[in-house]
Scaffold this motif. Structure first.
Motif, mmCIF file in Angstrom:
data_model
loop_
_atom_site.group_PDB
_atom_site.id
_atom_site.type_symbol
_atom_site.label_atom_id
_atom_site.label_comp_id
_atom_site.label_asym_id
_atom_site.label_seq_id
_atom_site.Cartn_x
_atom_site.Cartn_y
_atom_site.Cartn_z
ATOM 1 N N TRP A 1 0.844 -1.193 0.000
ATOM 2 C CA TRP A 1 0.000 0.000 0.000
ATOM 3 C C TRP A 1 0.880 1.243 0.000
ATOM 4 O O TRP A 1 2.013 1.215 0.464
ATOM 5 C CB TRP A 1 -0.882 0.016 1.258
ATOM 6 N N ASP A 2 0.322 2.342 -0.494
ATOM 7 C CA ASP A 2 0.995 3.633 -0.377
ATOM 8 C C ASP A 2 0.991 4.039 1.090
ATOM 9 O O ASP A 2 0.177 3.573 1.884
ATOM 10 C CB ASP A 2 0.249 4.715 -1.176
ATOM 11 N N ARG A 3 1.895 4.936 1.430
ATOM 12 C CA ARG A 3 1.898 5.533 2.765
ATOM 13 C C ARG A 3 1.201 6.882 2.660
ATOM 14 O O ARG A 3 1.741 7.838 2.118
ATOM 15 C CB ARG A 3 3.329 5.736 3.274
ATOM 16 N N ARG B 1 -6.730 10.855 -1.085
ATOM 17 C CA ARG B 1 -6.167 9.790 -0.261
ATOM 18 C C ARG B 1 -7.291 8.894 0.237
ATOM 19 O O ARG B 1 -8.290 9.370 0.762
ATOM 20 C CB ARG B 1 -5.394 10.379 0.913
ATOM 21 N N LYS C 1 -3.058 6.642 -2.802
ATOM 22 C CA LYS C 1 -3.020 8.052 -3.183
ATOM 23 C C LYS C 1 -3.359 8.116 -4.666
ATOM 24 O O LYS C 1 -2.693 7.492 -5.491
ATOM 25 C CB LYS C 1 -1.622 8.639 -2.996
#
Length: 197
Positions: A79-81, A101, A95
């Protein structure tokens, strides 16, 4: 060690109980804890996954491993942060190219501050919870404050892992109480192996 700990984690989840991992060095305790939190954060949508300990140095040992592990998992689990603050909270999600987001899960960092911060975990709803190096101070009040957040009509919705390798001879009473009376705290009990060698 890997076989015993992995099976104990599975059993704790099945029985909706907590797990104590204690008394031995070099069993990859912090690696297991980091993996446990990453498991929850990577696969349980809307989950809160709590990393806690009695001081920031012990928390950092776990969050460093967790950060590295999350950076090296296969892309289809990654996953993106959305939020990337390893002292307070990391939010995993998506994102968009337009800047929106979409959170998936949360890794929350909670310092019990040598047992003084008894409400550190209160008000959370943990899916995964660890309290590392618990024999270094008082932690049972913080654990008790967290339990309402993961208690359901069907039992615990979280199997907290409490771990320690040693501790402070003056401050280990909470760890001792838990270790020698697991059933009273809803933690897994183990019988000594009495099989003759």
């Amino acid at each position: 060690n890997e076989w015993i700990i992995t099976n104990a984690i599975h059993r704790a989840n099945e029985e909706k109980k907590g797990l104590v991992i204690a008394g031995s060095r070099r069993i990859a305790k912090s690696s297991y804890e980091a993996s446990y939190i990453a498991w929850g954060a990577s696969f349980d949508e809307n989950s809160q996954n709590i990393v806690s300990a009695l001081n920031s140095a012990d928390i950092k040992l776990i969050t460093d491993k967790l950060d590295k592990g999350l950076n090296h998992i296969p892309w289809y689990y990654k996953w993106d942060r959305i939020e990337d603050n390893w002292k307070q909270q990391v939010t995993l999600g998506i994102k968009s190219k337009t800047g929106e987001r979409y959170p998936f899960s949360y890794i929350m960092i909670r310092n019990l501050d040598d047992g003084v911060n008894e409400e550190a975990i209160a008000g959370t709803k943990p899916r995964k919870l660890i309290i590392d190096e618990a024999a270094k101070g008082n932690f049972l009040k913080a654990l008790s404050a967290a339990i309402p957040g993961f208690t359901t009509p069907y039992g615990w919705g979280c199997s907290p892992i409490i771990s320690f390798t040693g501790g402070d001879a003056k401050k280990f009473q909470d760890a001792k109480s838990l270790m020698f009376n697991c059933e009273a705290f809803n933690f897994l009990e183990f019988e000594n192996d009495k099989t003759p060698a």
